[in-house]
Write a protein that holds these residues in place. Structure first.
Motif, short mmCIF file in Angstrom:
data_model
loop_
_atom_site.label_atom_id
_atom_site.label_comp_id
_atom_site.label_asym_id
_atom_site.label_seq_id
_atom_site.Cartn_x
_atom_site.Cartn_y
_atom_site.Cartn_z
N ARG A 178 3.24 43.42 29.38
CA ARG A 178 4.24 44.45 29.70
C ARG A 178 4.99 44.13 30.99
N ASN A 218 7.48 49.95 25.42
CA ASN A 218 6.43 49.07 25.91
C ASN A 218 5.08 49.36 25.28
N SER A 219 4.81 50.66 25.06
CA SER A 219 3.49 50.97 24.52
C SER A 219 3.43 50.69 23.02
N LYS A 223 5.21 48.09 21.65
CA LYS A 223 5.73 46.75 21.47
C LYS A 223 4.87 45.87 20.55
#
Lengths: 231, 492
Positions: free
Chosen positions: A67, B478-479, B481
């Motif tokens: 991330r 993002n979580s 992805k």
């Protein structure tokens, strides 16, 4: 450059990759060999933050890759066709990628000209979309695009397969020159033991997710590897 | 029977495809939709007689249908030409096996005739034939009437496939069809030449005469012959696939977007994506058609405020809604590429945001002619525009991260639900119906202006807070992805 600690990846409780500790210093050419299902591509995908590690993680230049966007600026990679944008023409694709790495039009043109030899004059002249090219030519486009951003870290998954013999030799020479000229860190996987020993200074053998050998390449390495994989 | 074997294999291909079972909820939704259509059609079929009796006193209902037949055939042909998918039978797979080529060609041509969707019109025609034609004439004539329709369906299906194989579906073909239609309509409207009368006479004869049915039958055979000749001439699949592959590409230059850095590059990439794939092009085309939706609703004053606002949201946001549902999935083919190249996630999400905003502005401008329908519509559209730009755009950005199914862009056209899961429906439901409910209730409890101000303020708040809201979407992205990347990698 790359620091791997306690890296584990499991699917449905089955561990497919388990690397307790691995350090790849800056400027190393690192080769990865192993039979199908050994975890080579999984390892690369973890470094590129395309899959989530079950535990542990990868650090590049002291920063976690997960991330995070920072590593993208100096990393070039090509694993499979998913790394191409197949509805663009090669020229458009190189322009797009070049812009992402803040290259000027002139830089990009210069780069494409320097690749003409590797492309064997087949790729840049036409207005074909990437999806209409053969597998081998797609691979060349992908490898070239990975190099376009002058990466400090280069990750290639089986770059030699599907290439014609001349291109394989050209690519090998090209990677060796690159290694000699710049302090690039290369991670390359291959099924071809000859190629990998010629290109990489260090070779790691994976088997079912575990690191079973970690060799500094010397004259006996090829024989050792051949003996290991012999059935 | 070789053909039977081939049909069996095609059937297995569809039920053994990986998506089939996973997608059971989506199929359920589609099933409900199909049932709805069936009921509507049946209802229309049973009431058609009384509707047509009111239209004219001098003609029987069947005569009116016969008169309209010419237009029905032409219309159906157009719709098929635009939407019908060419049978993508894997010819090379079978070509090397000892199967006669003519068997394969026959299979390719005949298979679409078995698609149930072809016969939906019969749901209107059969009740009509039983109620009206059998009443006015006789049972046997009603039977012939239905039969003539079946022939016409076959003729349309075969002819459309032939035209499409021959000419491809280019913008020019679309324009040509439009011009032909406009001139025919003009001839009829200015009473220069009535296709209605000719068509009524022709089809009247076909149905009433004992041997009349031979004419549509011959037409079907002719259409079949054209197709066969086409395959005969274009022996290898590569020859007739050439046109479909879309060898030419629009190389429009979007270099003016370069000024905006990576975000601009991504937007121009996305525009190229939309222009170079059939599926996205169809979306653009459908959106244009939906822009005329207002003509249906704004002309009636009986619609409630909630409903009107629903239409306004729909029209001023149609492109955004169509695109945004799969905002991330469009990139499923090259998702790995976008994730590993030097593209910060913020740029990626922001690019999607700006693109959708651009769609919003475009649709808002394109629907300004509706302002002529009165000040109420003006306020509705402005409020809808704010709501779309401040609320819906973020809902789409946020929820599109749940669409983890690979969207295969190379497969064509409308009515293509590949990559659709129940989640796609769940995304659209709140976006479409929440504002409708909100406005409906508020204008009922308080007043329309309160309702419109409320949604406008909600929208404006969203626009002002876009930075933190985009950040929320980035965190969400993002979580999700890894789930997205994994889902997109899985080919059907």
């Amino acid at each position: 450059m790359i620091e791997v600690s306690n890296l584990q990846k499991a699917y449905n409780g089955i561990t497919v990759l388990n690397i307790p500790q691995l350090t790849i210093p800056k400027g190393e050419s690192f080769g990865l060999v192993g039979n199908n299902g050994a975890g080579k591509t999984t390892f690369f995908r973890l470094i590129l933050d395309l899959i989530e590690a079950t535990s542990g993680g990868v650090q590049v230049n002291g920063q976690k890759v997960a991330r995070n966007d920072d590593w993208k600026a100096f990393t070039g990679s090509f694993l499979d066709e998913g790394f191409l944008i197949d509805f663009l023409t090669p020229r458009e694709y190189f322009n797009f990628v070049g812009k992402l790495y803040l290259k000027s039009e002139g830089d990009i043109t210069l780069f494409m000209e320097s690749m003409q030899d590797f492309f064997n004059g087949e790729i840049l002249g036409t207005k074909k979309m990437i999806r209409d090219f053969s597998k081998g030519n797609q691979k060349k486009i992908g490898i070239a695009a990975a190099l376009l951003g002058e990466p400090k870290l280069l990750i290639l998954d089986e770059p030699f397969t599907a290439l014609d013999p001349s291109s394989q030799i050209r690519l090998k020479r090209f990677l060796n020159d690159l290694q000699a000229a710049s302090q690039i860190t290369m991670l390359i996987s291959s099924h071809d033991l000859n190629h990998i020993t010629e290109v990489c200074k260090r070779i790691v053998v994976l088997e079912k997710g575990d690191m079973v050998k970690d060799l500094q390449t010397n004259t006996d390495t090829l024989k050792e590897l051949e003996a290991y994989f012999a059935v | 029977m070789l053909i039977l074997d081939l049909i069996k294999q095609e059937w297995k291909k569809s039920i053994r495809s990986r998506g089939f079972y996973k997608n059971i909820v989506a199929n359920l939704f589609l099933g409900i939709f199909a049932v709805y259509i069936i009921v509507v059609f049946l209802f229309l079929g049973f009431s058609l007689n009384s509707i047509l009796e009111k239209v004219s006193t001098s003609l029987t209902p069947m005569e009116i249908v016969n008169g309209a037949m010419f237009y029905l055939i032409l219309g159906a042909l157009t719709i098929r030409f635009l939407l019908q998918q060419l049978n993508t039978f894997n010819l090379p797979l079978y070509q090397t096996l000892p199967i006669k080529r003519s068997t394969l060609v026959n299979f390719i041509l005949i298979k679409p005739i078995f698609a149930p969707i072809n016969y939906f019109t019969l749901l209107v025609i059969m009740p009509f034939a039983i109620k009206s034609v059998a009443g006015y004439y006789s049972g046997i004539i009603a039977f012939r009437f239905v039969l003539s329709f079946v022939f016409i369906i076959w003729f349309d299906s075969l002819t459309a496939a032939f035209l499409k194989r021959k000419f491809g579906s280019s913008v020019f073909a679309f324009l040509a069809i439009f011009i032909v239609f406009a001139s025919i309509a003009a001839l009829e409207y200015f009473k220069l030449f009535s296709f209605f009368v000719v068509s009524q006479k022709c089809f009247g004869w076909i149905i009433l005469n004992r041997f009349g049915l031979f004419i549509p039958l011959v037409a079907v055979m002719l259409a079949f012959g054209w197709n066969k000749r086409f395959f005969y001439k274009n022996f290898y699949p590569e020859q007739f696939n050439q046109k479909l592959k879309g060898a030419k590409i629009s190389t429009a230059d979007f270099s003016f977007l370069n000024r905006f850095g990576i975000v601009g590059e991504l937007i121009s990439l996305q525009i190229k994506l939309m222009l170079r794939h059939k599926r996205t092009r169809t979306i653009l085309l459908t959106s244009v058609i939906f822009l005329f939706y207002g003509l249906l609703f704004y002309t009636h004053h009986s619609n409630g405020d909630g409903m009107l606002f629903f239409i306004a949201v729909f029209m001023t946001g149609i492109l955004m809604l169509m695109y945004g549902q799969w905002a991330i999935s469009w990139d499923s083919n090259h998702f790995d590429s976008l994730m590993t190249k030097n593209i910060p996630v913020r740029s990626y999400v922001t690019a999607n945001y700006y693109l959708m905003m651009a769609f919003n502005i475009l649709c808002f401008v394109l629907t300004t002619p509706y302002f002529l329908f009165g000040s109420k519509i003006i306020y509705m559209h402005i409020a809808a525009f704010f709501f779309n730009s401040g609320v819906n755009v973020f809902l789409l950005l946020f929820f599109s991260t749940f669409n983890t199914k690979r969207v295969d862009l190379s497969r064509s056209s409308a009515m293509n639900y590949q990559g659709t899961t129940y989640k796609s429906f769940l995304i659209v439901l709140p976006i479409m119906f929440l504002p409708m409910l909100l406005v409906g209730i508020l204008s009922w409890v308080a007043s329309l202006s309160v309702a419109l101000w409320t949604v406008s303020i909600l929208g404006l708040t969203g626009i002002l807070l876009r930075k933190p809201l985009i950040t929320v979407c980035i965190n969400q992205f993002n979580s999700r992805k890894y789930k997205l990347a994994e889902g997109f990698r899985e080919q059907e």
